[in-house]
Design a protein around this motif. Structure first.
Motif, PDB file in Angstrom:
ATOM      1  N   ILE A   1       0.835  -1.202   0.000  1.00 45.09           N
ATOM      2  CA  ILE A   1       0.000   0.000   0.000  1.00 45.09           C
ATOM      3  C   ILE A   1       0.870   1.253   0.000  1.00 45.09           C
ATOM      4  O   ILE A   1       0.633   2.194  -0.762  1.00 45.09           O
ATOM      5  CB  ILE A   1      -0.954  -0.012   1.210  1.00 45.09           C
ATOM      6  N   GLN A   2       1.877   1.278   0.845  1.00 47.17           N
ATOM      7  CA  GLN A   2       2.744   2.458   0.937  1.00 47.17           C
ATOM      8  C   GLN A   2       3.509   2.701  -0.358  1.00 47.17           C
ATOM      9  O   GLN A   2       3.721   3.844  -0.761  1.00 47.17           O
ATOM     10  CB  GLN A   2       3.713   2.288   2.110  1.00 47.17           C
ATOM     11  N   GLN A   3       3.927   1.637  -1.037  1.00 48.13           N
ATOM     12  CA  GLN A   3       4.682   1.778  -2.283  1.00 48.13           C
ATOM     13  C   GLN A   3       3.802   2.234  -3.443  1.00 48.13           C
ATOM     14  O   GLN A   3       4.244   3.016  -4.293  1.00 48.13           O
ATOM     15  CB  GLN A   3       5.335   0.440  -2.650  1.00 48.13           C
ATOM     16  N   ASN A   4       2.583   1.749  -3.495  1.00 47.34           N
ATOM     17  CA  ASN A   4       1.744   1.960  -4.666  1.00 47.34           C
ATOM     18  C   ASN A   4       0.590   2.938  -4.472  1.00 47.34           C
ATOM     19  O   ASN A   4       0.010   3.414  -5.440  1.00 47.34           O
ATOM     20  CB  ASN A   4       1.180   0.611  -5.135  1.00 47.34           C
ATOM     21  N   LEU A   5       0.264   3.241  -3.222  1.00 49.56           N
ATOM     22  CA  LEU A   5      -0.809   4.190  -2.922  1.00 49.56           C
ATOM     23  C   LEU A   5      -0.300   5.175  -1.874  1.00 49.56           C
ATOM     24  O   LEU A   5      -0.708   5.143  -0.709  1.00 49.56           O
ATOM     25  CB  LEU A   5      -2.055   3.454  -2.408  1.00 49.56           C
TER      26      LEU A   5
ATOM     27  N   ASP B   1      -0.937   8.081  -1.131  1.00 49.28           N
ATOM     28  CA  ASP B   1      -1.917   8.962  -0.487  1.00 49.28           C
ATOM     29  C   ASP B   1      -2.600   8.306   0.697  1.00 49.28           C
ATOM     30  O   ASP B   1      -3.364   8.952   1.417  1.00 49.28           O
ATOM     31  CB  ASP B   1      -2.962   9.416  -1.509  1.00 49.28           C
ATOM     32  N   VAL B   2      -2.336   7.022   0.917  1.00 50.89           N
ATOM     33  CA  VAL B   2      -2.963   6.291   2.019  1.00 50.89           C
ATOM     34  C   VAL B   2      -1.992   6.170   3.190  1.00 50.89           C
ATOM     35  O   VAL B   2      -0.841   5.776   3.025  1.00 50.89           O
ATOM     36  CB  VAL B   2      -3.401   4.879   1.573  1.00 50.89           C
ATOM     37  N   LYS B   3      -2.466   6.507   4.370  1.00 48.41           N
ATOM     38  CA  LYS B   3      -1.669   6.343   5.588  1.00 48.41           C
ATOM     39  C   LYS B   3      -1.914   4.950   6.156  1.00 48.41           C
ATOM     40  O   LYS B   3      -3.060   4.539   6.352  1.00 48.41           O
ATOM     41  CB  LYS B   3      -2.053   7.399   6.630  1.00 48.41           C
ATOM     42  N   VAL B   4      -0.847   4.212   6.386  1.00 47.29           N
ATOM     43  CA  VAL B   4      -0.941   2.867   6.943  1.00 47.29           C
ATOM     44  C   VAL B   4      -0.584   2.914   8.421  1.00 47.29           C
ATOM     45  O   VAL B   4       0.482   3.418   8.804  1.00 47.29           O
ATOM     46  CB  VAL B   4      -0.007   1.890   6.207  1.00 47.29           C
TER      47      VAL B   4
END
Length: 369
Positions: A55-59, A61-64
Motif C-alpha cells: 500500500i505504501q509503495q503503490n498508494l 496517499d494512504v496512511k498505513v
C-alpha cells in the motif's frame, strides 16, 4: 459499554487503513502442525507488513497504521482503540485458521454478524479467546466471556452501520484469493468478533488458511505464499478504495494498478496478472442500490423491507444481497440511495451490475458510455 461512532458509512474516501496482525508476544495464536518453529502470530505479522508495504509503495496517499510491527502482545481492546484513534477508514485484521481435522483447508473473510452456527461459533470463540490472556479481563470487558456463546450476541449491536462496507471489502478479498492465488474459497462469513465490533469503521478479519493442513501450512510459511496472499489483500484494498472514491472524483481516470509482486514471467506468477475483460459489451449494465445483506434468504414482500416495494435479490458468495431500482444513470441511482436512507436503510449504497453480476462502478461507467 457505551460507544460513540463519529464516522459516516460510505462517506469520504479511503485515506487511513489500520492493519492488525493477530496475536503476538505470549499469545502465539494457533500452533499449526508443529512442523515449523513459526506460529500463527509470526505468519500474520509477516503478511500484515507485506500488505502495508504494498500500500505504501503503490498508494502513497494512504496512511498505513499498524497495531503491531514486532512480536508484542496487544490487547483486543487496544487494537480497536488504535484504529479509532487513527480515524481509520478500514480495519484489516490478519489471522490463520486451525481445526482438529487436518484435511480442512481454505481462506475465509469474517465480518461482524449474527450467524451462530457451530462453524461460526468455533472461529468466534477461537479468535476471542485471547481476552483470557489479559489481566483483569472480567472488569475490562464488562462481562464479555469468550467461553460463553450467549455473551456474543451483544457484540452484534455495534457495527451494523458498517456491515455492507465490510462485506464489500471481504468479498473482494475472497475473489482475489480464489481467482488470483487459486486458494480454496470458504466465503464471507458473519461472526461475533470482539476486535471488529469495537472499530468505528468497516472491519474485516481475514483467515489466510489452515495451519493444521500440511499443504496450506507449507504455503503460508513460504516467502512466495506470503507474497501472494499479501498481494491479493492489497489488490482487494485498491479495488475497494477506487470504488469508495469513485463518487468524489468520477471524472479523473485512475492509473492502472501496479503489480507489486511481479518479478519474472512464470506460470505461477501469471496467476496474479490482471484478468483481461472481454471486449464484447455485456447485454445489460445498470446501477442499482443495495439496501441489505443477509446470510438468510428473505421473502421479497414489502413488509420485510420497511414497506419498500420492488426489492430484488442476487447472490454473491454465500450471501444474499437485496437491491432496489435499475438505471443507467449514476445520478438517478444516487437520488434513489438517499431515498432508501430516508426510508431507514442507513447503510444503502450504489453498486453496478452486468447481466446480474456485480462489477465496479468504473467499469459500469465505461460500458455505459
Amino acid at each position: 459499554m457505551v460507544m460513540s461512532f463519529t464516522s459516516v458509512p460510505g462517506g469520504g474516501g479511503v485515506k487511513v487503513v489500520v492493519i492488525d496482525a493477530g496475536h503476538g508476544g505470549h499469545d502465539p495464536g494457533n500452533l499449526g502442525t508443529r512442523r515449523y518453529k513459526t506460529r500463527e502470530k509470526d505468519i500474520a505479522l509477516a503478511v500484515a507488513l507485506k500488505v502495508g508495504n504494498y500500500i505504501q509503495q503503490n498508494l502513497p496517499d494512504v496512511k498505513v497504521v499498524y497495531t503491531r510491527k514486532t512480536d508484542v502482545f496487544i490487547e483486543l481492546q487496544e487494537r480497536a482503540r488504535i484504529a479509532n484513534a487513527a480515524d481509520a477508514d478500514l480495519f484489516i485484521s490478519i489471522h490463520c485458521d486451525a481445526f482438529t481435522q487436518k484435511s480442512v483447508s481454505g481462506a475465509t473473510s469474517l465480518v461482524l454478524g449474527r450467524n451462530h452456527g457451530d462453524e461460526n461459533m468455533r472461529v468466534a470463540q477461537q479468535e476471542n479467546s485471547v481476552i483470557l490472556l489479559e489481566d483483569n479481563y472480567e472488569e475490562k470487558y464488562e462481562g464479555f466471556d469468550p467461553r460463553k456463546p450467549e455473551t456474543f450476541i451483544a457484540l452484534t449491536l455495534y457495527q451494523n452501520a458498517f456491515l455492507n462496507q465490510s462485506i464489500s471489502f471481504a468479498q473482494k478479498v475472497q475473489d482475489q484469493f480464489r481467482e488470483r492465488v487459486k486458494r480454496k474459497d470458504r466465503g464471507v462469513k458473519q461472526q461475533p468478533l470482539y476486535v471488529t465490533s469495537r472499530t468505528a469503521m468497516p472491519a474485516v478479519l481475514v483467515e489466510l488458511g489452515f495451519l493444521t493442513n500440511y499443504d496450506e501450512e507449507d504455503f503460508l510459511n513460504s516467502e512466495q505464499g506470503q507474497d501472494f496472499m499479501a498481494s491479493a489483500i492489497f489488490r482487494a484494498f485498491k479495488e475497494y478504495k477506487d470504488e469508495r472514491e469513485f463518487f468524489e472524483n468520477s471524472s479523473v481516470p485512475h492509473a492502472p494498478t501496479p503489480d507489486p509482486t511481479k518479478k519474472e514471467e512464470t506460470p505461477t506468477q501469471a496467476q496474479l496478472d490482471p484478468v483481461k475483460q472481454p471486449e464484447e459489451k455485456p447485454h445489460e449494465v445498470y446501477y442499482t442500490v443495495q439496501i441489505l445483506t443477509s446470510g438468510i434468504k428473505k421473502n421479497l414482500k414489502p413488509e420485510n423491507f420497511k414497506g419498500v416495494s420492488g426489492v430484488e435479490i442476487y447472490e454473491e458468495g454465500k450471501l444474499f444481497k437485496y437491491i432496489v431500482g435499475k438505471t443507467p444513470s449514476l445520478g438517478e441511482a444516487e437520488t434513489l440511495k438517499q431515498k432508501m436512507k430516508d426510508a431507514g436503510f442507513k447503510d444503502a449504497f450504489v453498486i453496478a451490475l452486468s447481466d446480474g453480476t456485480r462489477i465496479s462502478l468504473e467499469e459500469a461507467k465505461e460500458l455505459l458510455q
